[in-house]
Design a protein around this motif. Structure first.
Motif, PDB file in Angstrom:
ATOM      1  N   HIS A 229       0.893  -1.336  -0.073  1.00  0.00           N
ATOM      2  CA  HIS A 229       0.079   0.112   0.067  1.00  0.00           C
ATOM      3  C   HIS A 229       0.941   1.224   0.033  1.00  0.00           C
ATOM      4  O   HIS A 229       0.392   2.152  -0.600  1.00  0.00           O
ATOM      5  N   PHE A 232       2.048   2.565  -3.410  1.00  0.00           N
ATOM      6  CA  PHE A 232       1.543   3.186  -4.401  1.00  0.00           C
ATOM      7  C   PHE A 232       1.482   4.817  -4.006  1.00  0.00           C
ATOM      8  O   PHE A 232       1.141   5.529  -5.053  1.00  0.00           O
ATOM      9  N   LYS A 234       4.290   6.019  -3.213  1.00  0.00           N
ATOM     10  CA  LYS A 234       5.950   6.375  -3.414  1.00  0.00           C
ATOM     11  C   LYS A 234       6.337   6.659  -2.038  1.00  0.00           C
ATOM     12  O   LYS A 234       7.452   7.394  -2.067  1.00  0.00           O
ATOM     13  N   SER A 261       8.834  -3.038  -2.568  1.00  0.00           N
ATOM     14  CA  SER A 261       7.632  -2.494  -2.846  1.00  0.00           C
ATOM     15  C   SER A 261       7.780  -0.984  -3.495  1.00  0.00           C
ATOM     16  O   SER A 261       7.191  -0.521  -4.258  1.00  0.00           O
ATOM     17  N   GLY A 265       5.749   0.574  -6.572  1.00  0.00           N
ATOM     18  CA  GLY A 265       5.011   1.693  -6.429  1.00  0.00           C
ATOM     19  C   GLY A 265       5.772   2.922  -7.518  1.00  0.00           C
ATOM     20  O   GLY A 265       5.120   3.653  -8.336  1.00  0.00           O
ATOM     21  N   LYS A 268       4.046   1.513 -11.344  1.00  0.00           N
ATOM     22  CA  LYS A 268       2.772   1.339 -11.393  1.00  0.00           C
ATOM     23  C   LYS A 268       2.387   1.800 -12.875  1.00  0.00           C
ATOM     24  O   LYS A 268       0.998   1.151 -13.248  1.00  0.00           O
ATOM     25  N   ASN A 269       2.860   2.690 -13.359  1.00  0.00           N
ATOM     26  CA  ASN A 269       2.333   3.210 -14.532  1.00  0.00           C
ATOM     27  C   ASN A 269       2.697   2.257 -15.703  1.00  0.00           C
ATOM     28  O   ASN A 269       2.267   2.413 -16.973  1.00  0.00           O
TER      29      ASN A 269
END
Length: 348
Positions: A229, A232, A234, A261, A265, A268-269
């Motif tokens: 979490h 996402f 950053k 992680s 993050g 994610k694009n």
């Protein structure tokens, strides 16, 4: 040692899995710099023509492919494993020690004080943990962009996560101790004059230590999920660095530690264009969580004890107590017989 967790094969398999990954991560960091520091941006065919450009899919660069900078994702996962796993397990260990100490002290406080602390903590539970993490850690992310990797940043992140996720564990342990205190043999010891420390050491601790191992592994699962979490937003373990685009485009963020992680993050694009960049660290998280649950089930079977998750434990315990009381009341009234029989035959 009959019901010891060390007799569980699942526990040893999981422990060997995490120990092997962490050991491989350190060895690769010390002796494999020539491998993980290399980048490959272009692939040429036999005629010298460019056939493919980064990022490469897992078929072109097995087993997980590469990112847009040409770094092998498998090597990045191995390098970042030690930061991710040791960070999570270190937090769980500190939480378990502090949670046991503070939860035990809370259990021996007057009931009025316990209820007051529970009400205060319940207000805290309504705020999502990831929001609090974002508020406290974002200044550290900005600091890391200017200073680079610093151990002080990791220590501050470590303390923040310890504090933010500790209250739930303290309440759970205190309520477990309160349930143990209601057992007949413990009540008898107190009536016979046993001191509180003696009761805790000789009776409560024997039952509590079986639960603590399960709590450690459950907290690890929750922290792995929390790291995903955080990614996402950053918020990365160890910080991040910003690299300006030489062609005037937006700056790109990079993880300073390659922890798992951060690989999710920051990319994610890429889910639609190069999904393997995100799927590789997600697979690493998924396997880790699966192994932790595998260890939990093995310990449960070895202890032959039914453990409940932290949020559901208190509710289930109260429901079971109510059912026990209702069953006792029904039994008492069902077996009650009238002392006499007269005109009033309502008892028949």
């Amino acid at each position: 040692m009959k019901n010891s967790m060390f007799r569980s094969k699942r526990f040893w398999i999981g422990l060997s899995f995490f120990s092997g990954i962490v050991l491989a991560s350190f060895l690769f960091t010390w002796y494999g710099k020539d491998l993980y520091s290399q980048t490959q941006v272009l692939i040429k065919d036999t005629d010298g023509n460019v056939s493919h450009g980064a990022p490469f899919n897992p078929l072109l660069m097995p087993p997980f492919g590469s990112d847009r900078s040409g770094y092998n994702l498998f090597f990045k996962l191995i390098i970042g494993a030690k930061f991710t796993i040791l960070f999570v397990f270190g937090i769980c260990l500190i939480q378990l020690v502090l949670g046991t100490l503070l939860g035990s002290l809370l259990a021996y406080t007057p009931p009025l004080v316990q209820k007051f602390i529970e009400k205060v903590c319940k207000v805290y539970f309504y705020v999502p943990t990831v929001v609090l993490v974002y508020l406290f850690m974002m200044p550290l992310m900005v600091q890391s962009e200017h200073t680079g990797f610093q151990e002080s940043i990791v220590i501050k992140q470590f303390l923040i996560l310890c504090i933010l996720t500790l209250p739930n564990l303290i309440l759970y342990i205190s309520q477990e101790i309160n349930l143990f205190m209601k057992k007949d043999y413990i009540t008898s010891s107190i009536v016979l004059g046993a001191r509180k420390f003696y009761v805790f050491r000789k009776h409560i601790w024997l039952s509590l230590k079986e639960i603590l191992v399960i709590l450690f592994l459950q907290q690890a699962v929750q922290l792995f999920t929390l790291l995903i979490h955080m990614a996402f937003f950053k918020v990365l373990i160890g910080g991040r660095k910003m690299v300006q685009d030489p062609f005037g485009g937006p700056s790109t963020a990079f993880s300073l530690t390659n922890e798992w992680s951060g690989l999710i993050g920051l990319n994610k694009n890429e889910l639609l264009t190069a999904p393997w960049i995100i799927l590789a660290p997600l697979v690493a998280f998924t396997i880790s969580i699966f192994v932790l649950n595998f260890m939990i089930q093995g310990i449960k079977e070895q202890y032959n004890t039914r453990f409940m998750p932290i949020p559901q434990k208190n509710q289930d315990s109260s429901v079971e107590e109510k059912k026990t009381v209702m069953s006792a009341e029904n039994f008492r009234f069902a077996n009650m017989k009238p002392l006499y029989k007269g005109k009033d035959r309502s008892y028949e």
